[in-house]
Design an enzyme around this catalytic site. Structure first.
Site, PDB file in Angstrom:
ATOM      1  N   THR A 156      15.339  -2.554  -1.676  1.00 15.39           N
ATOM      2  CA  THR A 156      16.299  -3.286  -0.848  1.00 15.39           C
ATOM      3  C   THR A 156      16.863  -4.567  -1.463  1.00 15.39           C
ATOM      4  O   THR A 156      16.229  -5.167  -2.320  1.00 15.39           O
ATOM      5  CB  THR A 156      15.532  -3.692   0.426  1.00 15.39           C
ATOM      6  N   ARG A 184      15.151   9.837   6.807  1.00 11.94           N
ATOM      7  CA  ARG A 184      14.104   8.797   6.845  1.00 11.94           C
ATOM      8  C   ARG A 184      14.745   7.405   6.920  1.00 11.94           C
ATOM      9  O   ARG A 184      15.700   7.099   6.208  1.00 11.94           O
ATOM     10  CB  ARG A 184      13.235   8.920   5.599  1.00 11.94           C
ATOM     11  N   VAL A 185      14.236   6.550   7.795  1.00 13.45           N
ATOM     12  CA  VAL A 185      14.699   5.168   7.894  1.00 13.45           C
ATOM     13  C   VAL A 185      13.499   4.243   7.705  1.00 13.45           C
ATOM     14  O   VAL A 185      12.446   4.474   8.302  1.00 13.45           O
ATOM     15  CB  VAL A 185      15.364   4.904   9.263  1.00 13.45           C
ATOM     16  N   GLY A 186      13.679   3.215   6.872  1.00 14.27           N
ATOM     17  CA  GLY A 186      12.594   2.276   6.607  1.00 14.27           C
ATOM     18  C   GLY A 186      12.697   1.021   7.445  1.00 14.27           C
ATOM     19  O   GLY A 186      13.262   1.008   8.543  1.00 14.27           O
ATOM     20  N   ASP A 187      12.165  -0.050   6.901  1.00 15.16           N
ATOM     21  CA  ASP A 187      12.081  -1.329   7.634  1.00 15.16           C
ATOM     22  C   ASP A 187      13.393  -2.101   7.684  1.00 15.16           C
ATOM     23  O   ASP A 187      13.594  -2.945   8.568  1.00 15.16           O
ATOM     24  CB  ASP A 187      11.048  -2.231   6.949  1.00 15.16           C
ATOM     25  N   GLY A 208      10.376  -3.692   0.099  1.00 15.68           N
ATOM     26  CA  GLY A 208       9.108  -3.049  -0.226  1.00 15.68           C
ATOM     27  C   GLY A 208       8.959  -1.725   0.489  1.00 15.68           C
ATOM     28  O   GLY A 208       9.939  -1.126   0.940  1.00 15.68           O
ATOM     29  N   GLY A 210       8.773   0.523   3.156  1.00 20.18           N
ATOM     30  CA  GLY A 210       9.215   0.334   4.530  1.00 20.18           C
ATOM     31  C   GLY A 210       8.199   0.722   5.577  1.00 20.18           C
ATOM     32  O   GLY A 210       8.043   0.033   6.594  1.00 20.18           O
TER      33      GLY A 210
HETATM   34  N1  GLY Z   1      12.362  -1.372   2.143  1.00 22.14           N
HETATM   35  C1  GLY Z   1      13.312  -0.344   2.153  1.00 22.14           C
HETATM   36  C2  GLY Z   1      12.840   0.919   2.707  1.00 22.14           C
HETATM   37  O1  GLY Z   1      11.644   1.180   2.742  1.00 22.14           O
HETATM   38  O2  GLY Z   1      13.662   1.722   3.089  1.00 22.14           O
END
Ligand code: GLY
Length: 294
Positions: A156, A184-187, A208, A210
């Site tokens: 990111t 998939r979606v992260g943080d 990092g 997510g």
């Molecule tokens: N930090 C970005 C993600 O894990 O998508």
């Protein structure tokens, strides 16, 4: 009208917690400096923290060396899906988009959503909203950098700003994880996870793994610690919590006084920052940085 003190502001950006090959270190520092300078131009002209954060993240999204916008990594199907978010510390509003494939600068769609009751839009719904708000769209292939300048696994980008009004903004943008499951979606687009901002406290933007950042509510944890601690100690508390699930991450922090700090447990983490009393500077590891007073 509140009195504008454009003489007091601070901005920090990051280019992702990851391993940076030695031949790309200078490009990462340069990219972070250009992003900081875009934000500084706005802040010194009396612009808002939101405007400065958007401008800085746009620069990082446009630079293929970073995993966000143009140059994002591909998922397991070979497609690019981007996430971005921005949070306004003055009223706790959040705009976020996830799994978008046709928005040239995903941070622009996030900013457009700030004034809407909806916090997070995904995929085609986010793209329809962006089109309706005049945000520039593109073909999915336009987000691909040729050749891809960013190494697999890279992460990111983000920014935190406090402006001359004392308003805080935090922003994130990412292409997610290389080879991730489609959808998939992260943080990054989740407030309290990948970012947070609150006037009177400060702001944070994370990078990092997510899933680990979501499970530990890392941005929320850091912000609560920031109420009573320096940015460095607040980041330390958040990393101690992250250690419970074991993951790599990087954090950039500004508190309500404009104090800046950053931390990472990844090998590298490209960061640039500047303040009204401090020239822009950039590094690829925290150990290179003598601190904000130097
Ligand atoms: N930090 C970005 C993600 O894990 O998508």
């Amino acid at each position: 009208m509140p009195e504008i003190d454009t003489g007091r502001w601070a901005i920090i950006v990051h280019g992702g917690a990851k391993d940076i090959p030695p031949q790309l270190e200078a490009r990462h520092r340069q990219g972070c400096l250009m992003a900081v300078e875009a934000g500084v131009r706005i802040l010194t002209e009396g612009g808002s923290a939101i405007q400065a954060a958007q401008a800085a993240v746009r620069v990082l999204e446009d630079d293929p060396v970073f995993n966000a916008g143009h140059g994002s990594v591909k998922n397991a199907d070979g497609d690019i899906e981007c996430d971005a978010a921005i949070m306004d510390g003055s009223d706790l509003s959040v705009g976020a988009v996830a799994a978008v494939r046709r928005i040239r600068n995903p941070i622009d769609a996030a900013v457009a959503l700030l004034s809407d009751k909806t916090v997070l839009l995904v995929a085609e719904g986010a793209e329809r909203f962006a089109r309706a708000r005049g945000v520039a769209l593109c073909e999915p292939k336009d987000l691909q950098a040729v050749p891809q300048a960013c190494d697999a696994g890279c992460d990111t980008v983000g920014c935190v700003v406090i402006d001359g009004y004392g308003d805080v903004a935090a922003a994130t943008s990412t292409g997610g994880l290389d080879g991730a499951r489609p959808g998939r979606v992260g943080d990054s687009p989740l407030p309290g996870c990948g970012l947070s901002a609150e006037n009177g406290v400060g702001g944070v933007s994370l990078s990092g793994e997510g899933e680990a950042i979501i499970r530990t509510g890392m941005a929320h944890c850091l912000m609560r610690a920031l109420e009573f601690n320096t940015p460095g100690d607040a980041a330390k508390a958040a990393f101690e919590r992250l250690a419970r699930v074991g993951a790599e991450a990087g954090a950039i922090v500004i508190d309500a006084e404009g104090r800046i700090d950053w931390m990472h447990n990844s090998r590298d983490f490209a960061v640039g920052y500047a303040r009204h009393d401090m020239a822009a500077r950039a590094f690829t590891r925290r150990e290179q940085d003598p601190g904000e007073t130097a």
